[in-house]
Design a protein around this motif. Structure first.
Motif, PDB file in Angstrom:
ATOM      1  N   UNK A 161       0.819  -1.203   0.000  1.00 13.56           N
ATOM      2  CA  UNK A 161       0.000   0.000   0.000  1.00 13.56           C
ATOM      3  C   UNK A 161       0.852   1.252   0.000  1.00 13.56           C
ATOM      4  N   UNK A 162       0.217   2.386  -0.264  1.00 14.14           N
ATOM      5  CA  UNK A 162       0.952   3.646  -0.404  1.00 14.14           C
ATOM      6  C   UNK A 162       0.652   4.630   0.718  1.00 14.14           C
ATOM      7  N   UNK A 163       0.346   4.134   1.911  1.00 13.69           N
ATOM      8  CA  UNK A 163       0.170   5.023   3.056  1.00 13.69           C
ATOM      9  C   UNK A 163       1.483   5.671   3.458  1.00 13.69           C
ATOM     10  N   UNK A 164       1.411   6.923   3.934  1.00  9.95           N
ATOM     11  CA  UNK A 164       2.595   7.680   4.337  1.00  9.95           C
ATOM     12  C   UNK A 164       2.436   8.159   5.774  1.00  9.95           C
ATOM     13  N   UNK A 165       3.564   8.317   6.482  1.00 11.66           N
ATOM     14  CA  UNK A 165       3.530   8.840   7.834  1.00 11.66           C
ATOM     15  C   UNK A 165       4.588   9.920   8.015  1.00 11.66           C
ATOM     16  N   UNK A 166       4.321  10.807   8.970  1.00 13.21           N
ATOM     17  CA  UNK A 166       5.260  11.853   9.361  1.00 13.21           C
ATOM     18  C   UNK A 166       5.389  11.835  10.876  1.00 13.21           C
ATOM     19  N   UNK A 167       6.611  11.917  11.367  1.00 12.47           N
ATOM     20  CA  UNK A 167       6.864  11.879  12.801  1.00 12.47           C
ATOM     21  C   UNK A 167       7.769  13.035  13.208  1.00 12.47           C
ATOM     22  N   UNK A 168       7.445  13.670  14.320  1.00 10.11           N
ATOM     23  CA  UNK A 168       8.356  14.612  14.954  1.00 10.11           C
ATOM     24  C   UNK A 168       9.063  13.889  16.082  1.00 10.11           C
ATOM     25  N   UNK A 169      10.380  13.911  16.050  1.00 14.37           N
ATOM     26  CA  UNK A 169      11.181  13.193  17.032  1.00 14.37           C
ATOM     27  C   UNK A 169      12.004  14.202  17.822  1.00 14.37           C
ATOM     28  N   UNK A 170      12.063  14.023  19.149  1.00 12.72           N
ATOM     29  CA  UNK A 170      12.889  14.871  20.002  1.00 12.72           C
ATOM     30  C   UNK A 170      13.893  14.014  20.755  1.00 12.72           C
ATOM     31  N   UNK A 171      14.896  14.672  21.341  1.00 10.77           N
ATOM     32  CA  UNK A 171      15.911  13.940  22.092  1.00 10.77           C
ATOM     33  C   UNK A 171      15.421  13.522  23.469  1.00 10.77           C
ATOM     34  N   UNK A 172      14.427  14.218  23.993  1.00  7.65           N
ATOM     35  CA  UNK A 172      13.963  13.920  25.355  1.00  7.65           C
ATOM     36  C   UNK A 172      12.582  14.519  25.553  1.00  7.65           C
ATOM     37  N   UNK A 265      -3.300  -2.703   3.408  1.00 11.47           N
ATOM     38  CA  UNK A 265      -2.211  -3.433   2.794  1.00 11.47           C
ATOM     39  C   UNK A 265      -0.928  -3.147   3.564  1.00 11.47           C
ATOM     40  N   UNK A 266       0.172  -3.625   3.040  1.00 11.86           N
ATOM     41  CA  UNK A 266       1.477  -3.483   3.696  1.00 11.86           C
ATOM     42  C   UNK A 266       2.149  -2.211   3.184  1.00 11.86           C
ATOM     43  N   UNK A 267       2.111  -1.152   3.997  1.00 10.60           N
ATOM     44  CA  UNK A 267       2.615   0.169   3.574  1.00 10.60           C
ATOM     45  C   UNK A 267       4.094   0.338   3.913  1.00 10.60           C
TER      46      UNK A 267
END
Length: 309
Positions: A161-172, A265-267
């Motif tokens: 599948x064509x699903x997309x994700x966005x993540x904001x990552x911090x150090x703590x 599906x498998x994205x």
């Protein structure tokens, strides 16, 4: 401690597995296997959208990014596939320009197949830990465009599948803190990742043992055991593989979140994060809950990440 500040996803419209019979060249037996045994039904597809448009759609739902653009030091593209656009098109640079992330280093990570999403989170945490600014953030973008016929399905395993994700990552951060991570590649000496008959047999032989080992190793890194896990957020490869995995891991099957297998599906490497968002919306992650994200990719790459909500 590396933390997920926010997660968003974009799931385009779906098409049924039955309607993919002709485009993928499936026979009746394969359709029955994918639907009745593997639990696949609807597959996310966006034939009229570019990769950059889909990534921007995922970022557009990331409310926590608004007003924080100058804090983003790294934009990391997690690619399950090495190539998802024709040269010289760069979807990642297009996304950076639209978002105006002037202070960010931009790069991709690949070659871990569908386990690359978890690798990207680990890379983001490592880079942020070495940043002089404690408020610095990384933006991780995961998911792939099925750019070629090769990428649209894995024979007798799953449909992509064509699903997309966005993540904001911090150090703590205060929640969704990474407690442990482990990755392993059981590659071939010739570097081939295609599932030829010999490779498919070997992949099937080692899959459950290696996946179980990686999950338990990530838990050991977090000084936890499988009994401490409230929920597993897996890659959506197929339902039957996770039925077997539950027994191998020694965890009740109901603690493995499988709802999205039939819906998306498998994205690629976006699956664990899509499942995270669904689990939160369903109230399956209580404060303090321990959960495990897992992924596996072509080339026999495996990864698991332990987090606390």
């Amino acid at each position: 401690m590396t933390s997920l500040e926010a997660v968003s996803s974009y799931l385009p419209p779906t098409i049924s597995v039955a309607d993919l019979r002709e485009p993928l060249g499936l026979d009746d037996q394969q359709v029955r296997r994918f639907t009745r045994l593997y639990g696949l039904d609807q597959i996310c597809q966006a034939p009229d959208q570019s990769e950059a448009e889909m990534l921007l759609a995922a970022v557009g739902k990331l409310d926590a990014l608004a007003g924080q653009e100058d804090r983003v030091r790294h934009v990391i593209r997690a690619k399950g596939l090495r190539t998802t656009a024709p040269y010289p098109v760069s979807p990642l640079q297009q996304v950076r320009e639209v978002l105006g992330l002037r202070n960010a280093n931009v790069f991709s990570v690949a070659d871990h197949g569908c386990a690359t999403g978890l690798l990207a989170v680990d890379v983001a945490g490592t880079l942020l830990a070495g940043d002089d600014d404690p408020d610095a953030l990384a933006l991780v973008l995961a998911g792939d465009k099925t750019f070629t016929p090769f990428s649209q399905w894995v024979a007798d395993v799953s449909i992509m599948g064509e699903g997309m994700t966005a993540l904001l990552v911090s150090a703590d951060g205060p929640r969704d803190r990474v407690l442990g991570y482990h990755a392993r590649i059981v590659g071939r000496e010739d570097g081939v990742i295609d599932l030829d008959p010999e490779g498919a047999r070997e992949a099937k032989r080692i899959y459950q043992d290696v996946m179980s080992d990686v999950v338990h190793s990530a838990l050991a890194d977090a000084e936890l055991t499988i009994a401490d896990v409230d929920l597993i957020l897996p890659h959506n490869v197929n339902r039957v593989s996770w039925t077997v995995a539950a027994k191998e891991l020694g965890i009740p099957a109901e603690r493995i979140f499988l709802d999205n297998i039939a819906r998306t599906g498998h994205c690629f490497c976006a699956d664990p994060f899509i499942n995270y968002q669904s689990a939160r919306e369903l109230g399956l992650l209580r404060p303090g809950a321990t959960y495990v994200m897992t992924s596996a990719g072509l080339g026999q790459s495996f990864a698991a990440m332990v987090l606390q909500h």
